[in-house]
Design a protein around this motif. Structure first.
Motif, PDB file in Angstrom:
ATOM      1  N   ASP A   1       0.846  -1.195   0.000  1.00 22.42           N
ATOM      2  CA  ASP A   1       0.000   0.000   0.000  1.00 22.42           C
ATOM      3  C   ASP A   1       0.883   1.247   0.000  1.00 22.42           C
ATOM      4  O   ASP A   1       1.744   1.397   0.884  1.00 22.42           O
ATOM      5  N   PRO A   2       0.741   2.164  -0.971  1.00 21.68           N
ATOM      6  CA  PRO A   2       1.607   3.364  -0.975  1.00 21.68           C
ATOM      7  C   PRO A   2       1.349   4.301   0.193  1.00 21.68           C
ATOM      8  O   PRO A   2       2.183   5.147   0.504  1.00 21.68           O
ATOM      9  N   GLU A   3       0.174   4.127   0.872  1.00 21.64           N
ATOM     10  CA  GLU A   3      -0.153   5.006   2.002  1.00 21.64           C
ATOM     11  C   GLU A   3       0.135   4.341   3.345  1.00 21.64           C
ATOM     12  O   GLU A   3      -0.400   4.764   4.381  1.00 21.64           O
ATOM     13  N   ARG A   4       1.004   3.299   3.320  1.00 19.57           N
ATOM     14  CA  ARG A   4       1.255   2.573   4.568  1.00 19.57           C
ATOM     15  C   ARG A   4       2.050   3.404   5.566  1.00 19.57           C
ATOM     16  O   ARG A   4       2.071   3.081   6.752  1.00 19.57           O
ATOM     17  N   TRP A   5       2.714   4.453   5.107  1.00 23.10           N
ATOM     18  CA  TRP A   5       3.522   5.298   6.004  1.00 23.10           C
ATOM     19  C   TRP A   5       2.695   6.440   6.596  1.00 23.10           C
ATOM     20  O   TRP A   5       3.205   7.174   7.437  1.00 23.10           O
ATOM     21  N   LEU A   6       1.462   6.626   6.113  1.00 18.55           N
ATOM     22  CA  LEU A   6       0.619   7.700   6.625  1.00 18.55           C
ATOM     23  C   LEU A   6      -0.190   7.227   7.831  1.00 18.55           C
ATOM     24  O   LEU A   6      -0.388   6.029   8.058  1.00 18.55           O
ATOM     25  N   LYS A   7      -0.684   8.173   8.598  1.00 18.75           N
ATOM     26  CA  LYS A   7      -1.573   7.841   9.698  1.00 18.75           C
ATOM     27  C   LYS A   7      -2.885   7.302   9.129  1.00 18.75           C
ATOM     28  O   LYS A   7      -3.286   7.618   8.015  1.00 18.75           O
ATOM     29  N   LYS A   8      -3.603   6.524   9.945  1.00 20.18           N
ATOM     30  CA  LYS A   8      -4.874   5.980   9.471  1.00 20.18           C
ATOM     31  C   LYS A   8      -5.897   7.081   9.216  1.00 20.18           C
ATOM     32  O   LYS A   8      -6.724   6.971   8.320  1.00 20.18           O
ATOM     33  N   SER A   9      -5.809   8.156  10.006  1.00 16.46           N
ATOM     34  CA  SER A   9      -6.752   9.259   9.816  1.00 16.46           C
ATOM     35  C   SER A   9      -6.476  10.042   8.542  1.00 16.46           C
ATOM     36  O   SER A   9      -7.335  10.777   8.065  1.00 16.46           O
ATOM     37  N   GLU A  10      -5.248   9.896   7.976  1.00 17.92           N
ATOM     38  CA  GLU A  10      -4.886  10.633   6.776  1.00 17.92           C
ATOM     39  C   GLU A  10      -5.044   9.798   5.502  1.00 17.92           C
ATOM     40  O   GLU A  10      -4.826  10.299   4.409  1.00 17.92           O
ATOM     41  N   ARG A  11      -5.421   8.523   5.636  1.00 21.23           N
ATOM     42  CA  ARG A  11      -5.542   7.681   4.458  1.00 21.23           C
ATOM     43  C   ARG A  11      -6.909   7.882   3.801  1.00 21.23           C
ATOM     44  O   ARG A  11      -7.892   8.264   4.453  1.00 21.23           O
ATOM     45  N   THR A  12      -6.974   7.609   2.502  1.00 18.00           N
ATOM     46  CA  THR A  12      -8.229   7.775   1.767  1.00 18.00           C
ATOM     47  C   THR A  12      -9.258   6.744   2.194  1.00 18.00           C
ATOM     48  O   THR A  12     -10.454   7.021   2.239  1.00 18.00           O
TER      49      THR A  12
END
Length: 324
Positions: A274-285
């Protein structure tokens, strides 16, 4: 025996007073002559080491002590030209007070060559040509030969302005008086060859280029209208598109180095991470989409509630019923 006289030992207060006197005593500033001597020594070392930026700062320090020092002014002008700061060098030559002239200069105009060279490097060819002509006129009036540096600069100006024949003649004149096997001799040969190529193309080269064209093209050159700019732009865009598409088709797939592949991962089979694995869960789409679903479901159930009146009647009708 008479008692021995005891010598008084210095107390701590007296020691502190002596130290305070030593610290509070101000240092005498060096004379201006000694400071200038030190600055000139460091200036020579900086120039020998190639530290031109620091050398310019040292020149500024010298000029603060002696604004009319001719050696410091001349050295700063030389350093500005060496570091490609032509605007600052031109400002020095055009200053109201001017630079002090050397002993062999006439009428205080000893830095006209530096001014002309700065104008040439700043692409102000007309101003440079005007100053250069005045320098040559002064030399002719005094019955002296024109300086070689002036001839070099005149040839470069002629070459840049498209006067290749004049540049060719000047370089021939310089070549006759240059020392063989010197750096100047090789530079003149290079510039002479460039001027000769331009002259050859203007005299006969373009004719050969026209002869190489097909007869259908060369016969219509005289009567053909100039090309339109829009067509040229469309052709350039299509050429760029085709050029960018061609490498994509012929591009070979890159080989994957198995040493860099983690364990349990099969290239081309295992789905990518997942390319958004480094983001917080609240910041993911995906988190925002889940919140929308929850809000939509809750709103549907609340909108289906009955009004207060109907609820009261139904509750009232059920009072007489007995539970079995």
């Amino acid at each position: 025996m008479p008692p021995k006289s005891l010598a008084k030992k210095p107390t701590q207060a007296s020691k502190a007073g002596v130290k305070q006197r030593q610290k509070s005593a101000p240092k005498q500033p060096l004379p201006v002559a000694d400071r200038l001597k030190r600055l000139f020594t460091s200036l020579c070392a900086q120039i020998d080491g190639g530290h031109f930026a620091n050398a310019i700062k040292t020149c500024d320090k010298i000029l603060r002590l002696d604004p009319n020092d001719s050696d410091a002014l001349q050295t700063k002008l030389f350093l500005l030209l060496q570091t490609d700061q032509y605007a600052a060098a031109l400002a020095m030559t055009e200053a109201p007070a001017g630079l002090p002239s050397s002993e062999d200069a006439r009428d205080g105009e000893s830095h006209l060559f530096e001014k002309t060279y700065s104008l040439y490097r700043l692409h102000r060819e007309e101003d440079a040509t005007r100053v250069l002509e005045s320098m040559k006129a002064e030399s002719e009036e005094a019955g002296e030969e024109v300086d070689r540096g002036v001839l070099h600069l005149e040839a470069q100006l002629a070459y840049r302005q498209g006067s290749y024949q004049a540049a060719f003649d000047l370089y021939h004149q310089l070549l006759d008086t240059a020392e063989p096997n010197s750096e100047e001799h090789s530079d003149i040969l290079t510039n002479l060859d460039a001027a000769q190529k331009h002259l050859d193309f203007l005299t006969s080269g373009f004719l050969h280029a026209l002869d190489a064209l097909p007869s259908s093209v060369s016969s219509t050159l005289q009567t053909a209208p100039p090309p339109q700019q829009q067509q040229q732009q469309a052709a350039s865009v299509s050429a760029l598109a085709s050029a960018s598409a061609a490498p994509a088709e012929t591009q070979k797939p890159k080989k994957v180095r198995m040493k860099r592949v983690p364990k349990g991962v099969v290239p081309g089979v295992t789905p990518p991470p997942d390319p958004e694995r480094w983001l917080k869960k609240s910041e993911r789409t995906s988190f925002a989409q889940g919140n929308r679903r929850r809000k939509g479901g809750g709103g549907a159930t609340q909108g289906a509630m009955e009004p207060a009146g109907t609820g009261a009647k139904s509750s009232g009708g059920g009072k007489g019923k007995k539970k079995k």
